[in-house]
Design a protein around this motif. Sequence first.
Motif, PDB file in Angstrom:
ATOM      1  N   MET A   1      -7.558  -2.687   0.667  1.00 56.43           N
ATOM      2  CA  MET A   1      -9.087  -3.276   0.312  1.00 56.43           C
ATOM      3  C   MET A   1     -10.157  -2.522   1.337  1.00 56.43           C
ATOM      4  O   MET A   1     -11.434  -1.965   1.103  1.00 56.43           O
ATOM      5  N   VAL A   2      -9.850  -2.208   2.493  1.00 55.97           N
ATOM      6  CA  VAL A   2     -10.578  -1.779   3.546  1.00 55.97           C
ATOM      7  C   VAL A   2     -10.408  -0.259   3.864  1.00 55.97           C
ATOM      8  O   VAL A   2     -10.963   0.463   4.835  1.00 55.97           O
ATOM      9  N   SER A   3      -9.298   0.368   3.280  1.00 58.65           N
ATOM     10  CA  SER A   3      -9.155   1.871   3.591  1.00 58.65           C
ATOM     11  C   SER A   3      -9.644   2.933   2.766  1.00 58.65           C
ATOM     12  O   SER A   3      -9.194   3.876   3.135  1.00 58.65           O
ATOM     13  N   GLY A   4     -10.097   2.509   1.635  1.00 61.68           N
ATOM     14  CA  GLY A   4     -11.016   3.418   0.992  1.00 61.68           C
ATOM     15  C   GLY A   4      -9.656   4.168  -0.139  1.00 61.68           C
ATOM     16  O   GLY A   4      -9.009   3.510  -0.437  1.00 61.68           O
ATOM     17  N   PRO A   5      -9.463   5.482  -0.347  1.00 59.42           N
ATOM     18  CA  PRO A   5      -8.737   6.073  -0.946  1.00 59.42           C
ATOM     19  C   PRO A   5      -7.253   5.827  -0.375  1.00 59.42           C
ATOM     20  O   PRO A   5      -6.252   5.888  -1.281  1.00 59.42           O
ATOM     21  N   ALA A   6      -6.773   5.619   0.625  1.00 64.87           N
ATOM     22  CA  ALA A   6      -5.624   5.595   1.265  1.00 64.87           C
ATOM     23  C   ALA A   6      -4.962   4.235   0.755  1.00 64.87           C
ATOM     24  O   ALA A   6      -5.617   3.081   0.473  1.00 64.87           O
ATOM     25  N   THR A   7      -3.691   4.046   0.377  1.00 65.17           N
ATOM     26  CA  THR A   7      -3.060   2.992   0.115  1.00 65.17           C
ATOM     27  C   THR A   7      -1.887   2.794   0.992  1.00 65.17           C
ATOM     28  O   THR A   7      -1.281   3.727   1.596  1.00 65.17           O
ATOM     29  N   VAL A   8      -1.296   1.587   1.098  1.00 61.89           N
ATOM     30  CA  VAL A   8      -0.071   1.446   1.748  1.00 61.89           C
ATOM     31  C   VAL A   8       0.503   0.226   0.831  1.00 61.89           C
ATOM     32  O   VAL A   8       0.053  -0.823   0.539  1.00 61.89           O
TER      33      VAL A   8
END
Length: 416
Positions: free
Chosen positions: A33-40
């Motif tokens: 939710m807070v990482s922008g385009p990056a995902t985990v």
Amino acid sequence: MIDDRRRKFGARLALLRRTAGLSQRQLAARLCMVSGPATVTHNEISRWERGERIPNDWLPLIARALSVPLADLERAAAHARGDITAPQPRQDVETLRQLLATEDLLVPVPTRPGGRLGAQAVAVLAGRVHGLRLADDVLAGQDLIGPAFRELGEAARLHREHTFTEETGRALLVQVGELAQIAGWIASDAGCGDHAEQAYRLGISAARQAGDRPLLGQLEGSLAYHWSNNGRARDGRDLARAALTDAGPAAHPKTRALFLDRIAWTHTRTGEPQPALTALGRAHEALSADATEEAPQWAYWVSEDELRVMDARVATELRRPLRAVPLLTEVLATYDPTHAREIALYRSWLAMALADANEPEQAAEQARNVIAGGVASERIAERSRVLLHRLGAFAEVPEVRALLDGYDHLLRQERQ
């Protein structure tokens, strides 16, 4: 095979996640939710917690998602990577060393190049001194040591390089003494014990020259407290007694309560329970006495709650947890949440008392709150190490085992 340091870091990360009440999937969702385009994904988080990977780029977002200090996570990650280097001497400490190398900072220079100093300049200095005290309520020693000793150096320079009336000179010496006291406290909190003692001694000299007996007692009592916690318990006890005498019988009830509180602690450190308990009783009596004038500004924080904290600390040190636990629990329930260092210190005593009461699960919870807070205070670091050693006796308890695994690097640093 996973390196032990990485495994410990992963265990600590898992502990912080569970403390926040999150599953691996929930933490992954928060980070996305807070990482922008990056995902985990939760699978990646599982790898972090097993120590297979160090989430270097994700540390700021993890700190935000788990509401823990970023600096604490970064130090733990650096240790896990094996790239921690010895800390460099702080420039502030070097400045302090040069400042206190002078034979007597209070001896005026012959030429007095600064000109005439008026009462207004001393009033401005007094405001800055009290502002530093208030800052110490919410910031730790490592954050404040620079500003504190810059102010101390400037105050000493004012006295050495200016001329003034006798009244203004005395007021200036009082401010030097008050500033030396808070600077000494801050230096001790930052782990600079020798410099703390030197600052206290400078303040004692200033208070004596100013003829301010309560301030003299405050500085001597501060040095006594410092000694009692750093290997000079008997010297600390004797100086704490002298501080009460030197403050004089006319000292404000608040200040007498403070001096008696310190006497109680120093007797506790020398293993003398009855004199400690007697001094505590006298401290409460002093605080309840009527006063005909305002207390010194430096005693603003002395209160019944603070005396009860000392009651609990003494009870904990004397291994009387049934007395200590309810006192600390009650005080912590209403304590100002912005005073992070004091809350962490008081939680550390609560954790110790709970361990003595054979409540290791609750002790581990309180200890985790202390250590995970990341307060930049050597006092907190030392209390954290003490707690980990004490809880080692309960290593078979799962909650304690998780705590010891998550913060084993603190004990490793102690051994290095």
